[in-house]
Enzyme design. Sequence first.
Site, PDB file in Angstrom:
ATOM      1  N   TYR A  57       7.890 -15.225   9.152  1.00 30.94           N
ATOM      2  CA  TYR A  57       7.128 -13.980   9.093  1.00 30.94           C
ATOM      3  C   TYR A  57       5.633 -14.240   9.317  1.00 30.94           C
ATOM      4  CZ  TYR A  57      11.395 -12.409   6.707  1.00 30.94           C
ATOM      5  OH  TYR A  57      12.700 -12.135   6.357  1.00 30.94           O
ATOM      6  N   PHE A 208      15.346   4.306   9.867  1.00 24.11           N
ATOM      7  CA  PHE A 208      15.962   5.394  10.643  1.00 24.11           C
ATOM      8  C   PHE A 208      16.542   6.484   9.749  1.00 24.11           C
ATOM      9  CE2 PHE A 208      18.855   7.748  13.235  1.00 24.11           C
ATOM     10  CZ  PHE A 208      18.226   7.791  14.479  1.00 24.11           C
TER      11      PHE A 208
END
Length: 330
Positions: A57, A208
């Site tokens: 990351y 989503f």
Amino acid sequence: MSMGNTRSIAGRDVPAIGLGCMNISHAYGSATEGEGMALLEKAYDLGVRHFDTAALYGHGKNETLVGKVIKPFREDIQLASKCGMTGVNGKKVIDGRPDTLLATLDDALVRLQTDHIDLYYLHRLDPNVPIEDSVGALATAVSSGKIGAIGLSEVSAATIRRAHNVHPLAAVQSEYSLWTRNPEIAVLDTCRELGISLVAFSPLTRGFLTGAVTSQDQLVEGDIRRAMPRFQPPHIASNLKLLVPLKEIAAQYECSLAQLCLAWCLAKGDDILPIPGTRSVEHLEDNLGALRVILSQESVAELDHLVNASTVSGPRYPEAQQTEIDTEQF
């Protein structure tokens, strides 16, 4: 199953909802250092005790940021990180060789400003390295006290068994959410048989099913979701229809869509620990509010019926990225 607000992982009880730190500096854009620090500090203040990062990351930046923030309360938290997938010269590289993993660990300890990591995962299976070799290296790190427990990420049931024979696994991390049900094929049952916790990443379906993304145009350049089929035409139009009945159920429970997604995940078993990620303090507070939402068995069954492998349109990864995944696919 009891659905208390604490769950056990790697021999430690932590609040059921942890924090996936990826979003702060990777994959979906990135926060400033100040924003990232504020988010991490707020998470601790709100009771989060399970923090999950990785060498990949931000190509080390995320571990550095996490290390800086958690230093004052290091012993109060369950710190998890990952090796085996890193950034080399700006590119993602999967490398499960023992020497590479142990070198990544030593670098991570420096970045995280600690002498041990409570739970250390092999981020991805390297198809060129036997899992026994990779886990064997991590087992030496357990013996030396550099890590407390071993985990694997995005692996199949067969790989879990092979790894567990070398050294007991504490956790398997897999994408698990209403619209990604792959662990239900074999991984979840195998984890339960062997006494391994399942850590659910992206439990909010990458934003989503929270209603946060209704068009690709909302995603910044470089956001990995721009390449994910479910967020692309023609699949996105079909998947947006799933929000209609979900909003009705959320209204019944007087909760947000994010809380509904997390409450579903928590209801699937008290050995499942979701780690939603965010760069927003507002979203963080909303996510943790899911601990107050207790779904009935009927609602869980209804959600299972509405959103599953048959009703979601499109694979979860583009073809090139799919080759990195060992987990069984529908």
